[in-house]
Design an enzyme around this catalytic site. Structure first.
Site, PDB file in Angstrom:
ATOM      1  N   ASP A 189       1.829   0.698  -4.107  1.00 51.05           N
ATOM      2  CA  ASP A 189       0.571   0.463  -3.409  1.00 51.05           C
ATOM      3  C   ASP A 189      -0.474   1.508  -3.757  1.00 51.05           C
ATOM      4  OD1 ASP A 189       2.507  -0.389  -0.541  1.00 51.05           O
ATOM      5  OD2 ASP A 189       1.492  -1.767  -1.897  1.00 51.05           O
TER       6      ASP A 189
ATOM      7  N   ASP B 224      -8.227  -8.322   0.978  1.00 52.83           N
ATOM      8  CA  ASP B 224      -8.902  -7.229   1.712  1.00 52.83           C
ATOM      9  C   ASP B 224     -10.420  -7.251   1.619  1.00 52.83           C
ATOM     10  OD1 ASP B 224      -6.431  -4.577   1.122  1.00 52.83           O
ATOM     11  OD2 ASP B 224      -6.386  -6.364   2.353  1.00 52.83           O
TER      12      ASP B 224
END
Length: 771
Positions: free
Chosen positions: A709, A489
């Protein structure tokens, strides 16, 4: 857009006036809105506010501000505070779990809102009735690195102090004991001088605990303050060493790898002072006779040297076989429980390791014992418990490990053991490099510990990458194929999010993502048996033409700037820790429904790709055209993108409505392709496999199934991970996910922690189904 204001105690008191003692308020408030337009001249927003306490410790707080317009409205719900609005005034009162804020501590809260006309930021804030930037200007506060310090009896411990803002003139900050055990004292740093130049540089204060004969662990409070500053309190606790402690052998480590023809060591000491000499022996047990004790077979510990580690050296004889044998060694002393050290020979008679084209080809995968044990303990988990998953180095402390998590060296040692047991096949171990400063700048759930503005880049290099590279470069691991997944990311955020997030704009500059990725690649590529794969997000992030080519350009310019240029990467990985289907089997991006392209559907939304395999193939072709090597390999994380179970479509829809056709045909059952946190209905995906398609090195499991997550509500933690509304199942979304529900599962822990309910759902919805 970020607005910062500083709150200080009101200074409008008449000189000489006395007041009742109270907590001096000093704070910093950062207001970060995410605004979208639903129709011309109106829309909604999500506001995150970070309140940092720069004053005395607070037991409760009330944050208040006024919206600049009468058309800005708080629309329940909010999080982290009890929110209300009266007129333009918005008030957020602390919750029972976050009201206590130590000096220097922060809390992030927020709410949803609507606007019409414009949506300007509030101009000022107040905390507990004290207006930010009140009369008299800002009073600097003393900020300490810790609010409590443990001091070993007869020893010392330290903390640092700095100021929250520049003083008008030099300030002397003194540390003195104000109450408690007189054995605890300030041994150095009792008087520190802060100037307009060094006010933000931490200076060290050392506390000492006198040696005595009692068995009491005393405590004392120390005030750190001075004229013209708001003081802080640090509590010292003596760790007494006179209590009775059971004697035992302390052996470190309990498993070692011994290079053939060389040696390796472990150390032994006693847990407490003995009354007389203790002899400790190390003797070989069952296993490979080539492994022996070469020195330190008998060690003597006295009343003087009992706590000094002594070394035992093991040797591995040079031979002509290609077997990496193991042997157990017993460490023993009369009357004490023995300890066992397991030694593994690192054989050097095989083929000299080379950097192969595909590190997964012909190899077995490393099974993480920590993850495997958790998976096997869950219903149905035994079917996948021996699957290879990645090891995440998501903070500096992960390198050394903990009582509940193996260190990187322990993982590598275990990989050597598994390699010795798997026959002639090589072994591939996957390590996720994931700790850039300002990490995950557009999200909160996986924020990291390092900040660019707080020397983050230098810490990333010296405290994180350098130690990892040093471990991976150890010759005893030269026969392993070590795959590194470099900073999920990171670079994709610089393509799409620098306009919307201040952290991303900062990460786009010096000491940010580009510099960090280059440094990591330079260090890792230099190791022959290490393979580097850079994260490239997923099709629902970078698949639009407005994002695709800028991503290709950024990936190339970043990697080309390394010492080895484009040769410093072996490939790229897509769908890391995400849920996008590898292949959508029932339609393609070129499918038309009653004359309408599926690209016009709400789900595809004009994207050029509908799944990860087509996206990764196109990305690979574009990267090679840009200048990357022809052998560039792609990986897809398939750990959670199976989408099986009763909701999986068995074939294409017969509907003539393009939206209905796509929604009824797609195997990816998320509410929106932008949803990413703990997705409801997801399933285990394709098992790890080498060379699944042309141009692809492997399907891999990088995100270990069952690891969260992010938390579904605010949970305090020491890992820098914050609450992101996309992990809240009640969240109604934002413009990044089309203002849809988040689709997240409830009751989730912080990212990386075990989430049993999610694991069980993943197993139930696996596709292909688990046998």
């Amino acid at each position: 857009m970020t607005a910062t204001a500083t709150c200080v105690a009101a200074a409008g008191l008449i000189a000489g006036q006395t007041t009742a003692a109270h907590a001096a308020v000093a704070c910093d408030v950062v207001y970060t809105p995410n605004t979208w337009t639903s129709s011309p001249g109106q829309g909604g927003f999500t506001a995150n506010l970070t309140l940092k306490n720069l004053g005395d410790p607070l037991t409760a707080w009330t944050l208040a501000f006024d919206f600049p317009t009468t058309t800005q409205r708080y629309t329940p719900s909010g999080w982290g505070a009890n929110w209300s609005q009266s007129g333009t005034r918005v008030t957020g009162a602390s919750m029972p779990y976050n009201g206590a804020l130590a000096t220097g501590a922060s809390v992030t809260v927020g709410f949803n809102g609507t606007w019409s006309g414009t949506n300007p930021n509030p101009a000022s804030y107040s905390v507990n009735g004290t207006t930010c930037g009140g009369p008299g200007g800002e009073t600097p506060s003393v900020v300490t690195s810790a609010s409590s310090v443990a001091v070993n009896e007869g020893g010392t411990a330290t903390f640092t102090a700095r100021l929250s803002s520049a003083p008008a003139a030099d300030v002397t900050v003194s540390t003195s004991r104000t109450s408690g055990d007189a054995d605890l004292t300030v041994s150095s740093g009792a008087s520190l001088t802060f100037t307009t130049a060094n006010w933000n540089t931490p200076q060290t204060v050392t506390l000492a605990a006198a040696q005595d004969s009692d068995t009491t662990s005393g405590t004392a409070a120390f005030t750190v303050g001075g004229t013209g500053v708001t003081s802080a309190t640090v509590n010292g606790t003596e760790v007494d060493d006179d209590a009775v402690q059971e004697q035992s052998l302390v052996v470190t480590p309990t498993s070692v790898t011994v290079p053939e023809g060389a040696g390796a060591t472990y150390t032994v000491r006693l847990a407490t002072q003995p009354s007389s000499n203790v002899t400790v022996t190390s003797s070989a047990g069952s296993g490979d006779a080539d492994l022996t004790v070469s020195s330190g077979a008998s060690l003597t510990f006295t009343t003087a040297n009992w706590n000094t580690p002594q070394t035992v050296t093991l040797a591995a004889a040079q031979d002509s076989d290609t077997t990496a044998g193991t042997r157990a060694f017993t460490v023993a002393a009369t009357g004490l429980t023995s300890r066992t050290v397991t030694a593994t020979e690192a054989d050097d008679d095989g083929t000299t390791p080379v950097h192969v084209a595909n590190p997964y080809a012909g190899a077995t995968g490393y099974v993480n014992p920590n993850w495997s044990a958790r998976a096997a303990a869950e219903p149905g988990g035994a079917a996948i418990a021996n699957t290879s998953t990645a090891v995440w180095m998501d903070r500096i402390a992960a390198i050394a490990g903990s009582a509940s998590a193996m260190s990187l060296r322990e993982h590598l040692d275990e990989a050597v053991r598994q390699d010795a047991a798997n026959g002639a096949s090589p072994l591939t171990i996957q390590v996720v490099i994931y700790n850039l400063p300002n990490r995950d700048c557009s999200a909160l759930a996986s924020n990291g510990e390092l900040r660019i503005a707080e020397n983050g880049f230098n810490r990333y290099k010296t405290e994180y990458i350098d130690p990892i590279a040093g471990l991976l470069d150890d010759p005893q691991y030269a026969n392993l194929r070590i795959v590194t997944i470099v900073e999920p990311d990171s670079l994709p955020n610089l393509v799409t999010n620098i306009d919307s997030f201040a952290d991303c704009r900062e990460a786009n500059g010096p000491g940010g993502y580009v510099d960090g990725v280059r440094y990591a690649l330079d260090k890792l590529h230099a190791i022959t048996n290490v393979y580097t794969y850079v994260d490239a997000a997923h099709h629902a992030w970078l698949g639009w033409d407005s994002n695709f080519q800028p991503s290709v350009d950024l990936f190339h310019s970043t990697v080309a700037g390394t010492t080895a240029g484009v040769a410093s990467v072996d490939g790229f990985i897509v769908n890391t820790a995400n849920y996008s289907a590898a292949v959508e089997p029932h339609f393609t991006v070129n499918t038309n429904v009653n004359g309408t392209s599926v690209r016009q559907s709400d789900w595809v939304d004009w994207n050029f790709y509908i799944d990860e395999q087509t996206f990764a193939t196109a990305l690979r072709n574009a990267l090679i055209a840009k200048g990357f090597q022809q052998g560039l390999g792609m990986l897809i994380d398939t750990s959670r993108n199976g989408w099986g179970g009763a909701d999986r479509p068995s074939g294409p829809s017969t509907s003539t409505n393009v939206n209905t056709f796509v929604d009824d045909s797609r195997v990816d059952r998320r509410i929106h392709a932008g949803n990413w946190c703990n997705q409801s209905g997801a399933g285990i995906g394709a098992r790890p496999q080498a060379s699944p398609a042309s141009g692809f090195d492997a399907y891999v499991w990088i995100k270990p199934p069952g690891e969260s997550d992010g938390s579904s509500e605010e949970i305090d933690n020491d890992e820098g991970k914050r609450f992101d509304r996309m992990c809240d199942p009640t969240y109604t979304g934002n413009d990044l996910n089309g203002n849809n529900m988040s689709g997240a599962l409830p009751n989730a822990p912080i990212s990386g922690r075990w989430f049993s309910a999610q694991f069980r759902e993943l197993v139930s919805n696996a596709y292909p189904p688990l046998s």
